[in-house]
Design a protein around this motif. Structure first.
Motif, PDB file in Angstrom:
ATOM      1  N   ASP A   1       0.378  -1.044  -0.108  1.00 50.42           N
ATOM      2  CA  ASP A   1      -0.309  -0.119  -0.125  1.00 50.42           C
ATOM      3  C   ASP A   1       1.085   1.491  -0.504  1.00 50.42           C
ATOM      4  O   ASP A   1       0.776   2.460  -0.710  1.00 50.42           O
ATOM      5  CB  ASP A   1      -0.856  -0.168   1.113  1.00 50.42           C
ATOM      6  N   ASP A   2       2.192   1.156   0.592  1.00 46.97           N
ATOM      7  CA  ASP A   2       2.624   2.673   0.682  1.00 46.97           C
ATOM      8  C   ASP A   2       3.449   2.800  -0.162  1.00 46.97           C
ATOM      9  O   ASP A   2       3.996   3.913  -1.163  1.00 46.97           O
ATOM     10  CB  ASP A   2       3.625   1.931   1.702  1.00 46.97           C
ATOM     11  N   ALA A   3       3.564   1.874  -0.810  1.00 51.13           N
ATOM     12  CA  ALA A   3       4.362   1.780  -2.523  1.00 51.13           C
ATOM     13  C   ALA A   3       3.925   2.523  -3.576  1.00 51.13           C
ATOM     14  O   ALA A   3       3.715   3.151  -4.049  1.00 51.13           O
ATOM     15  CB  ALA A   3       4.530   0.443  -3.165  1.00 51.13           C
ATOM     16  N   TRP A   4       2.586   2.215  -3.093  1.00 53.68           N
ATOM     17  CA  TRP A   4       1.085   2.893  -4.498  1.00 53.68           C
ATOM     18  C   TRP A   4       1.090   4.633  -3.933  1.00 53.68           C
ATOM     19  O   TRP A   4       0.911   4.973  -4.727  1.00 53.68           O
ATOM     20  CB  TRP A   4      -0.128   2.724  -4.473  1.00 53.68           C
ATOM     21  N   TYR A   5       0.826   3.753  -2.702  1.00 49.97           N
ATOM     22  CA  TYR A   5       0.769   5.581  -1.842  1.00 49.97           C
ATOM     23  C   TYR A   5       2.469   6.778  -2.604  1.00 49.97           C
ATOM     24  O   TYR A   5       1.276   8.211  -2.709  1.00 49.97           O
ATOM     25  CB  TYR A   5       0.668   5.883  -0.585  1.00 49.97           C
ATOM     26  N   SER A   6       2.785   6.000  -2.090  1.00 47.94           N
ATOM     27  CA  SER A   6       4.173   7.168  -2.708  1.00 47.94           C
ATOM     28  C   SER A   6       4.832   7.286  -4.113  1.00 47.94           C
ATOM     29  O   SER A   6       4.484   8.976  -4.396  1.00 47.94           O
ATOM     30  CB  SER A   6       5.467   6.169  -2.224  1.00 47.94           C
ATOM     31  N   GLY A   7       3.938   6.730  -4.647  1.00 45.10           N
ATOM     32  CA  GLY A   7       3.648   7.214  -6.291  1.00 45.10           C
ATOM     33  C   GLY A   7       5.286   7.263  -7.277  1.00 45.10           C
ATOM     34  O   GLY A   7       5.669   7.932  -7.611  1.00 45.10           O
ATOM     35  N   ASP A   8       5.949   6.375  -6.523  1.00 44.95           N
ATOM     36  CA  ASP A   8       7.454   6.834  -6.515  1.00 44.95           C
ATOM     37  C   ASP A   8       7.974   5.448  -7.717  1.00 44.95           C
ATOM     38  O   ASP A   8       7.211   3.921  -7.401  1.00 44.95           O
ATOM     39  CB  ASP A   8       8.620   6.708  -5.482  1.00 44.95           C
ATOM     40  N   SER A   9       7.842   5.514  -9.037  1.00 37.68           N
ATOM     41  CA  SER A   9       7.904   4.695 -10.214  1.00 37.68           C
ATOM     42  C   SER A   9       9.045   3.738 -10.005  1.00 37.68           C
ATOM     43  O   SER A   9       9.105   2.108  -9.677  1.00 37.68           O
ATOM     44  CB  SER A   9       8.223   5.220 -11.436  1.00 37.68           C
TER      45      SER A   9
ATOM     46  N   GLY B   1      -2.397   8.608  -4.625  1.00 38.27           N
ATOM     47  CA  GLY B   1      -1.960   9.152  -3.667  1.00 38.27           C
ATOM     48  C   GLY B   1      -3.469  10.550  -3.441  1.00 38.27           C
ATOM     49  O   GLY B   1      -4.263  11.039  -2.662  1.00 38.27           O
ATOM     50  N   ASP B   2      -4.089  10.496  -5.571  1.00 38.04           N
ATOM     51  CA  ASP B   2      -5.506  11.178  -5.124  1.00 38.04           C
ATOM     52  C   ASP B   2      -6.669  10.352  -3.965  1.00 38.04           C
ATOM     53  O   ASP B   2      -7.425  11.845  -3.228  1.00 38.04           O
ATOM     54  CB  ASP B   2      -5.435  11.387  -6.822  1.00 38.04           C
ATOM     55  N   ILE B   3      -7.052   9.474  -3.798  1.00 34.16           N
ATOM     56  CA  ILE B   3      -7.828   8.573  -3.331  1.00 34.16           C
ATOM     57  C   ILE B   3      -7.651   9.157  -1.919  1.00 34.16           C
ATOM     58  O   ILE B   3      -8.872   9.536  -1.757  1.00 34.16           O
ATOM     59  CB  ILE B   3      -7.691   6.977  -4.038  1.00 34.16           C
ATOM     60  N   ALA B   4      -6.321   9.338  -1.232  1.00 31.08           N
ATOM     61  CA  ALA B   4      -5.563   9.288   0.154  1.00 31.08           C
ATOM     62  C   ALA B   4      -6.611  10.696   0.515  1.00 31.08           C
ATOM     63  O   ALA B   4      -6.739  10.850   1.345  1.00 31.08           O
ATOM     64  CB  ALA B   4      -4.426   8.907   0.678  1.00 31.08           C
TER      65      ALA B   4
END
Length: 490
Positions: free
Chosen positions: A25-33, A73-76
């Motif tokens: 979850d944290d990887a998707w939240y960070s948005g870091d490719s 990130g937009d969802i959060a």
């Protein structure tokens, strides 16, 4: 669990699967490719499907061409904005206590703390709120936030009864130093361990690491060398789940992330569409196909290149012969197909996360809609907001109560530490014109008093302010009969 035993494996086996899920979850939240590529590129969980972030090969150009749409990130952020863009009303019966809690909210930037905590909770399944104090920093209690993968909570009948927070400390000796902070009703226990990446190691005195050395002066005199008494009977931390239940760990008190399956697949598919779209743009750049006579040799083994000159040497063929002219090659870009696919995936992801597509700027095909239709389309987001507000209402009230207790005990503030009432609004901000129209219709029907109209217009006012304004209105209008302003609905 109590403090870890010497030589215990780390992380605790019962929490390792939950920590792993939070890491995704944290990887998707960070948005870091780069983080997404490392996370999904190591092991292909579904070999039959080619995931965009599971690709291992390096592009021939050496440049990363995969693109990420920051929808997670937009969802959060949307979740946090729906909850705390407007601060909930916080009230206590005692006026002096009310004044103090408003001061604590302002000085402690509590709304900003709640906004950040709610955003992380939406992504990571929940968040821990912790109240502490440091008299060298501020003359008031401090509200802090701890991520769920840095905590080991202990629940009984769904209620938090103790929690151990931990963090890895910087080290230059190759060893892994961990600081454990265990919260129990009435006390906080601190411990320092020296171990390895997969073993907690052994407990050592707090003074052996500079990050924990300052705690030694705060320990209870004549105690066990680990405990700081809070002086209050309450637990100084709480857990606020994002939403429940957790579908992967049934029976767990840990909440559910807004990204819970199947959103991982939707995020990956959206990035696939976006990457394909940008690939179309990259490949559709105009290119010239020229005869070899127009190329300039770069030397043996170095190939040839084309340059834009005004004069070229004559070719050994008629100018109208096939292959003698310069040809412009321009590919089409499938804009409409990619856009519709991306919007469909975004709509489905928003719906699966519990939100209306309208909350993310997806308003349909541009047709005009009424205000009622707009509210109806946004209804799903409002329902999710109400669900989450139910969890936050109790967690916020608990920690504000703790702040008042610590303010009275540790800082000697003369207040009555009562548990405040936290009330979230309806989440729909009416315009002044809509409010005025509503009040006018109610007044014409004789269904509302002057005091109630004032409270509707100024919901942030207390009873004293409402009564004073109502009396002023009645005096100016010359009302014959007094208005019942003694009691108003909270």
């Amino acid at each position: 669990m109590a403090l870890p035993e010497t030589g215990a494996p780390w992380p605790p086996p019962q929490w390792a699967p939950i920590y792993d899920r939070i890491r995704v979850d944290d990887a998707w939240y960070s948005g870091d490719s780069k983080r997404l590529a490392r996370l999904h590129g190591a092991v292909q969980k579904q070999p039959g499907r080619r995931r965009v972030w599971g690709r291992r090969e390096q592009p021939a150009s050496g440049r990363e061409n995969r693109l990420h749409v920051p929808l997670p990130g937009d969802i959060a952020t949307t979740s946090a904005d729906l909850l705390f863009a407007d601060m909930p009303a916080i009230r206590t019966p005692d006026r002096q206590t009310q004044a103090r809690i408003e001061q604590l909210l302002d000085e402690g930037r509590v709304q900003q703390t709640f906004l950040g905590a709610a955003e992380q909770a939406a992504a990571l399944s929940g968040i821990f709120l912790r109240v502490t104090w440091d008299k060298t920093l501020a003359a008031r209690p401090l509200l802090t936030v701890v991520q769920p993968d840095a905590a080991i909570p202990e629940h009984r009948f769904g209620m938090l009864r103790a929690c151990t927070f931990w963090e890895e400390l910087p080290s230059g000796d190759g060893a892994v130093w961990r600081h454990f902070e265990r919260h129990e009703p009435g006390r906080v226990v601190h411990a320092l361990y020296q171990g390895t990446s997969d073993n907690v190691g052994r407990a050592v005195p707090l003074g052996e690491h500079p990050a924990t050395a300052d705690l030694v002066a705060s320990l209870d005199p004549g105690g066990d060398g680990q405990t700081i008494s809070t002086g209050i009977p309450l637990l100084t931390c709480t857990y606020v789940p994002n939403i429940g239940p957790n579908r992967q760990h049934r029976g767990s008190p840990i909440g559910r992330s807004d990204y819970a399956a199947p959103l991982y697949d939707l995020f990956d598919a959206l990035d696939t569409v976006w990457t394909s779209w940008m690939r179309d743009i990259r490949l559709a750049r105009a290119r010239l196909i020229v005869p070899t006579g127009y190329l300039r040799s770069e030397g043996p083994g170095k190939g040839a290149s084309f340059e834009d000159r005004e004069v070229y040497e004559q070719l050994n063929m008629p100018p109208n012969e096939k292959g003698a002219a310069i040809t412009l090659n321009q590919f089409d870009i499938r804009v409409d197909e990619h856009q519709r696919s991306a919007e469909a995936l975004m709509r489905q992801a928003a719906q699966s996360a519990g939100y209306s597509a309208q909350s993310f700027g997806l308003h349909g095909q541009g047709e005009a809609i009424t205000a009622t239709e707009s509210d109806s389309r946004d209804q799903r987001s409002m329902v999710t907001r109400k669900k989450k507000a139910g969890y936050w209402r109790h967690g916020a009230a608990d920690m504000l109560h703790v702040m008042l207790w610590l303010d009275a005990v540790q800082f000697g503030t003369a207040i009555t530490p009562e548990r405040p009432l936290v009330e979230f609004g309806d989440g729909v901000a009416e315009s002044e014109q809509q409010t005025a129209t509503t009040l006018d219709l109610l007044a014409r029907a004789g269904a509302v008093s002057t005091g109630t109209k004032v409270r509707i217009l100024h919901p942030e006012w207390d009873d004293t302010d409402v009564q004073a304004e109502a009396r002023a209105i009645l005096t100016e209008t010359g009302a014959a009969a007094p208005d019942p302003v003694g009691t108003f609905p909270m």
